[in-house]
Design a protein around this motif. Structure first.
Motif, PDB file in Angstrom:
ATOM      1  N   UNK A   1       0.730  -1.212  -0.019  1.00  0.00           N
ATOM      2  CA  UNK A   1      -0.049   0.048   0.011  1.00  0.00           C
ATOM      3  C   UNK A   1       0.786   1.245   0.003  1.00  0.00           C
ATOM      4  N   UNK A   2       2.092   1.326   0.455  1.00  0.00           N
ATOM      5  CA  UNK A   2       3.018   2.200   0.561  1.00  0.00           C
ATOM      6  C   UNK A   2       3.346   2.688  -1.091  1.00  0.00           C
ATOM      7  N   UNK A   3       3.591   1.373  -1.452  1.00  0.00           N
ATOM      8  CA  UNK A   3       3.926   1.563  -2.740  1.00  0.00           C
ATOM      9  C   UNK A   3       2.904   2.239  -3.517  1.00  0.00           C
ATOM     10  N   UNK A   4       1.616   1.877  -3.299  1.00  0.00           N
ATOM     11  CA  UNK A   4       0.656   2.143  -4.168  1.00  0.00           C
ATOM     12  C   UNK A   4       0.358   3.914  -3.982  1.00  0.00           C
ATOM     13  N   UNK A   5       0.683   4.270  -2.716  1.00  0.00           N
ATOM     14  CA  UNK A   5       0.667   5.692  -2.489  1.00  0.00           C
ATOM     15  C   UNK A   5       1.844   6.526  -2.982  1.00  0.00           C
ATOM     16  N   UNK A   6       2.870   5.833  -3.140  1.00  0.00           N
ATOM     17  CA  UNK A   6       4.063   6.316  -3.485  1.00  0.00           C
ATOM     18  C   UNK A   6       4.786   6.011  -4.791  1.00  0.00           C
ATOM     19  N   UNK A   7       4.032   5.685  -5.641  1.00  0.00           N
ATOM     20  CA  UNK A   7       4.459   5.055  -6.909  1.00  0.00           C
ATOM     21  C   UNK A   7       5.691   5.748  -7.621  1.00  0.00           C
ATOM     22  N   UNK A   8       5.435   7.160  -7.493  1.00  0.00           N
ATOM     23  CA  UNK A   8       6.583   7.993  -8.345  1.00  0.00           C
ATOM     24  C   UNK A   8       7.845   7.912  -7.605  1.00  0.00           C
ATOM     25  N   UNK A   9       7.909   7.608  -6.307  1.00  0.00           N
ATOM     26  CA  UNK A   9       9.074   7.540  -5.282  1.00  0.00           C
ATOM     27  C   UNK A   9       9.358   6.093  -4.758  1.00  0.00           C
ATOM     28  N   UNK A  10       8.875   4.959  -5.537  1.00  0.00           N
ATOM     29  CA  UNK A  10       9.214   3.662  -5.094  1.00  0.00           C
ATOM     30  C   UNK A  10      10.343   3.381  -4.471  1.00  0.00           C
ATOM     31  N   UNK A  11      11.597   3.760  -5.179  1.00  0.00           N
ATOM     32  CA  UNK A  11      12.761   3.216  -4.691  1.00  0.00           C
ATOM     33  C   UNK A  11      13.157   3.808  -3.389  1.00  0.00           C
TER      34      UNK A  11
END
Ligand code: ZNH
Length: 141
Positions: A67-77
């Motif tokens: 979910x953190x990934x979904x909410x921060x797709x543009x800064x995934x790394x």
């Protein structure tokens, strides 16, 4: 990588599944352990029997990280950098396992949200999980 339509779809489905993160995570893990028994070797120190407390708490952690990934797709790394270090250097999870868990998360989502899990949604989740897995596995190189 992900179109704006796909990103919006992920965010809306995430809002619907977040309250069930524990159940979804526990089911995804149980599916992984059942279908790919070698993955159990990483969890020898936990009780991973069906319905166990460990399965539920660990399942919830994994899904919340997705979910953190979904909410921060543009800064995934950068968002997932601490988890990337953990999986590479401390846990030493072989990268091939990320595909197995991703597959089990997809199957779980399709069973639990049959209406929302359209072919387009399936594709969007597959891309997101591949991107999350790539970040978690990037420190192995
Ligand atoms: Zn992991 C842990 C996420 C995959 C194995 N993980 C973990 C956590 C999280 C995660 C959030 C917690 C951390 C802390 O606590 O700090 N993972 C995740 C994700 C993914 C994953 C998101 C994808 C998608 N893992 C994985 C795999 C495996 C693993 C594939 C194998 C098979 N993990 C693991 C382990 C651990 C973890 C073993 C530790 C556990 C305990 O508790 O001990």
């Amino acid at each position: 990588m992900l179109s704006q339509e796909e990103k919006d779809l992920l965010v809306s489905i995430w809002e619907s599944i977040a309250p069930d993160a524990e159940e979804i995570g526990a089911e995804a893990l149980l599916r992984m352990f059942t279908c790919f028994p070698k993955t159990k070797t990483y969890f020898a120190h936990l009780d991973i029997s069906p319905g166990s407390a460990h399965l539920r708490t660990h399942g919830k952690k994994i899904i919340m990280a997705v979910g953190d990934g979904v909410k921060n797709i543009s800064t995934l790394a950068t968002t997932l950098a601490p988890l990337s270090l953990l999986h590479a250097y401390q846990l030493m999870i072989h990268p091939s396992n990320f595909k197995l868990l991703s597959h089990c998360i997809l199957v779980t989502l399709s069973c639990r949200r049959p209406q929302e899990f359209t072919p387009v949604a399936h594709g969007a989740w597959d891309k997101l999980l591949s991107a999350v897995s790539a970040v978690l596995a990037e420190k192995y190189r």
